[in-house]
Design an enzyme around this catalytic site. Structure first.
Site, PDB file in Angstrom:
ATOM      1  N   TRP A   1       0.791  -1.220   0.000  1.00 47.10           N
ATOM      2  CA  TRP A   1       0.000   0.000   0.000  1.00 47.10           C
ATOM      3  C   TRP A   1       0.829   1.279   0.000  1.00 47.10           C
ATOM      4  O   TRP A   1       0.294   2.359  -0.234  1.00 47.10           O
ATOM      5  CB  TRP A   1      -0.884   0.025   1.256  1.00 47.10           C
ATOM      6  CG  TRP A   1      -0.140  -0.391   2.498  1.00 47.10           C
ATOM      7  CD1 TRP A   1      -0.133  -1.635   3.065  1.00 47.10           C
ATOM      8  CD2 TRP A   1       0.754   0.409   3.280  1.00 47.10           C
ATOM      9  NE1 TRP A   1       0.714  -1.654   4.149  1.00 47.10           N
ATOM     10  CE2 TRP A   1       1.267  -0.412   4.310  1.00 47.10           C
ATOM     11  CE3 TRP A   1       1.168   1.735   3.221  1.00 47.10           C
ATOM     12  CZ2 TRP A   1       2.164   0.041   5.260  1.00 47.10           C
ATOM     13  CZ3 TRP A   1       2.074   2.202   4.160  1.00 47.10           C
ATOM     14  CH2 TRP A   1       2.559   1.346   5.170  1.00 47.10           C
ATOM     15  N   ASN A   2       2.125   1.224   0.305  1.00 46.95           N
ATOM     16  CA  ASN A   2       2.834   2.473   0.590  1.00 46.95           C
ATOM     17  C   ASN A   2       3.074   3.344  -0.643  1.00 46.95           C
ATOM     18  O   ASN A   2       3.204   4.561  -0.525  1.00 46.95           O
ATOM     19  CB  ASN A   2       4.149   2.198   1.332  1.00 46.95           C
ATOM     20  CG  ASN A   2       5.076   1.268   0.575  1.00 46.95           C
ATOM     21  OD1 ASN A   2       4.643   0.443  -0.232  1.00 46.95           O
ATOM     22  ND2 ASN A   2       6.359   1.386   0.839  1.00 46.95           N
TER      23      ASN A   2
ATOM     24  N   SER B   1      -2.904  -4.311  -2.231  1.00 46.28           N
ATOM     25  CA  SER B   1      -3.200  -4.282  -0.803  1.00 46.28           C
ATOM     26  C   SER B   1      -4.666  -3.933  -0.570  1.00 46.28           C
ATOM     27  O   SER B   1      -5.260  -3.134  -1.306  1.00 46.28           O
ATOM     28  CB  SER B   1      -2.322  -3.232  -0.121  1.00 46.28           C
ATOM     29  OG  SER B   1      -2.815  -2.908   1.162  1.00 46.28           O
TER      30      SER B   1
ATOM     31  N   GLU C   1      10.950  -8.005  -3.664  1.00 44.15           N
ATOM     32  CA  GLU C   1      11.485  -6.784  -3.062  1.00 44.15           C
ATOM     33  C   GLU C   1      10.879  -6.706  -1.672  1.00 44.15           C
ATOM     34  O   GLU C   1       9.696  -6.428  -1.516  1.00 44.15           O
ATOM     35  CB  GLU C   1      11.124  -5.564  -3.926  1.00 44.15           C
ATOM     36  CG  GLU C   1      11.929  -4.330  -3.574  1.00 44.15           C
ATOM     37  CD  GLU C   1      11.265  -3.487  -2.518  1.00 44.15           C
ATOM     38  OE1 GLU C   1      11.673  -3.600  -1.332  1.00 44.15           O
ATOM     39  OE2 GLU C   1      10.352  -2.731  -2.858  1.00 44.15           O
TER      40      GLU C   1
ATOM     41  N   CYS D   1      10.278   1.314   1.830  1.00 45.89           N
ATOM     42  CA  CYS D   1      11.241   0.228   2.032  1.00 45.89           C
ATOM     43  C   CYS D   1      12.658   0.752   2.101  1.00 45.89           C
ATOM     44  O   CYS D   1      13.480   0.233   2.860  1.00 45.89           O
ATOM     45  CB  CYS D   1      11.096  -0.833   0.943  1.00 45.89           C
ATOM     46  SG  CYS D   1      11.086  -0.158  -0.734  1.00 45.89           S
TER      47      CYS D   1
ATOM     48  N   GLU E   1      12.752  -4.195  10.952  1.00 43.10           N
ATOM     49  CA  GLU E   1      12.322  -3.022  10.197  1.00 43.10           C
ATOM     50  C   GLU E   1      11.218  -2.309  10.952  1.00 43.10           C
ATOM     51  O   GLU E   1      10.173  -2.892  11.246  1.00 43.10           O
ATOM     52  CB  GLU E   1      11.810  -3.443   8.812  1.00 43.10           C
ATOM     53  CG  GLU E   1      11.344  -2.264   7.976  1.00 43.10           C
ATOM     54  CD  GLU E   1      10.917  -2.669   6.578  1.00 43.10           C
ATOM     55  OE1 GLU E   1      11.148  -1.891   5.638  1.00 43.10           O
ATOM     56  OE2 GLU E   1      10.350  -3.763   6.418  1.00 43.10           O
TER      57      GLU E   1
END
Length: 459
Positions: free
Chosen positions: A132-133, A158, A230, A264, A361
């Site tokens: 979603w980012n 997403s 990724e 990311c 993370e």
């Protein structure tokens, strides 16, 4: 089947409800995509490039509508959403311009034939599972490259930004893409696993956590299908002894807080040599303390909300666990009252192995500052991670930084005295638990292409 409702993370208000489709309906869409692929693969590279160029135009023509939808769905600053649409259009332009040359037949001189030809053929339907980012960019990144090769494309987006995925489907058609060639599947995770196993699906790509990557890679490996992953990261930005500290504080703050801290390749660990640690920390914390969160539609807002209250809860738990194990909160670190999924710009110090802030993370606006004895120790700490997507070096000696980046930094990307997200001309991807495969830069266009060798005898 169940339904999914998207929610505005700035207000907590519902946006839209979508019905997930059953497995049989999803399989019918896969078959339709395959049929469209059979025609698309026969189109010339130049024909495909023209349509991809027109998709870029459709994105620009509808930039404001798509940007506002993305901001409503995931809380991105409206300016960042507009920039994201422009990046997507730029990917279309770059791919249309360079794709025909990248995929052109290559002549070789083999020992066992009069001549050889290497031709890049499409493999079939490629299935993408995206987060979603970056609701538009994550999709365009793999879809446009796959379409240029001649593949068909499926998307499971997403649940937070289904509307953005469906709008992209509409804009791809507006750009002239044939029906069914790019298809959004609104499905659950079990059906997604069935799609991976479907005979018509020939490749799978995922952007997400390393846990999700393991799951998808395992499912794809069982049916012998190539994957590009990724995954997560814990990018280190090193502040070396000769760094310009004002620039370092500015670049590092941007690297951590861009996209509300949910990227990311955000900087996440800031490793500072002892000689400049105190001076850097003072400047860095001051920048975080000056950040005002607010309405992401307001162009004067510094930082919007996180994408959901669930994401915020997970982040805050990581902060609390880190503090319980010895980390200190230099600023922020408290969940604010009021509606929405807001979280303050936060700096943690005394970060050490065994804490989530060091090992894992933190996908939100929380910076982990780590003291290193010297520059050599900073490089050691930077590589002391199971991840390896990106990273940064802040220093005065650029040539030395280039040597560190090329020979010692164990990541797929390095930024020296700057921060950036992605560029169509440069490869994007990581190593270790950050995944494998590359996108962009001429590399991504061949990830789902069949490099076919043709041997021609003497006439």
């Amino acid at each position: 089947m169940s339904s999914v409702t998207t929610v505005n993370p700035a207000t907590g208000e519902d946006i839209e409800t979508y019905q997930q489709i059953a497995k049989d309906d999803a399989f019918a869409k896969v078959e339709a995509c395959h049929e469209a692929f059979l025609e698309w693969k026969m189109r010339s590279l130049e024909d495909r490039a023209k349509i991809i160029k027109d998709i870029g135009k459709a994105l620009r023509d509808n930039k404001e509508e798509l940007a506002q939808l993305m901001t409503r769905e995931v809380g991105k600053l409206i300016g960042d959403s507009r920039d994201e649409v422009e990046l997507c259009a730029g990917i279309c332009d770059y791919t249309a311009e360079t794709g025909p040359d990248e995929l052109a037949d290559e002549q070789r001189d083999p020992n066992n034939a009069a001549r050889g030809i290497v031709t890049y053929s499409p493999i079939g339907v490629v299935y993408g599972i995206q987060p979603w980012n970056f609701p538009a960019y994550q999709v365009v990144r793999y879809a446009i490259a796959s379409l240029m090769v001649g593949n068909g494309v499926l998307l499971k987006h997403s649940s937070l930004c289904i509307g953005s995925g469906l709008m992209l489907e509409k804009l791809f058609k507006q750009g002239g893409l044939p029906d069914n060639l790019f298809t959004v599947l609104v499905i659950d995770h079990d059906t997604s696993d069935e799609i991976i196993a479907h005979d018509r699906v020939r490749g799978v790509t995922l952007t997400g956590s390393d846990g999700a990557g393991r799951h998808v890679a395992e499912k794809a490996a069982k049916v012998i299908k190539p994957t590009v992953l990724e995954l997560g990261s814990n990018d280190a930005y090193m502040v070396l002894e000769d760094a310009d500290l004002d620039k370092a504080a500015r670049v590092c703050a941007e690297a951590r807080l861009y996209n509300n801290g949910q990227t990311c390749i955000n900087g996440k660990r800031f490793i500072v040599t002892d000689k400049v640690y105190d001076a850097f920390l003072e400047k860095f914390v001051a920048r975080f303390e000056g950040v005002e969160t607010g309405d992401p539609m307001d162009e004067n807002t510094d930082m919007g909300p996180m994408s959901s209250t669930d994401q915020r809860k997970d982040l805050h738990e990581q902060v609390e666990k880190s503090v319980a194990k010895g980390a200190k909160v230099a600023c922020g670190g408290e969940v604010p009252d009021g509606p929405g999924a807001f979280y303050p710009a936060t700096v943690l110090t005394e970060v050490a192995p065994g804490q989530p802030a060091y090992d894992d993370e933190l996908f939100g606006p929380v910076a982990s500052v780590i003291r290193a004895k010297d520059d050599e120790d900073a490089m050691r700490i930077a590589n002391d991670s199971r991840y390896g997507l990106g990273g940064g070096i802040l220093c005065g000696d650029t040539e030395r930084a280039i040597e560190l980046a090329s020979k010692h930094f164990d990541t797929g990307m390095v930024y020296i005295n700057t921060y950036g997200v992605a560029d169509p001309s440069m490869p994007f991807g990581g190593v270790k638990n950050s995944g494998y495969g590359r996108e962009h830069g001429g590399f991504g266009i061949k990830e789902f292409a069949n490099a076919k060798a043709i041997f021609v005898g003497a006439e």
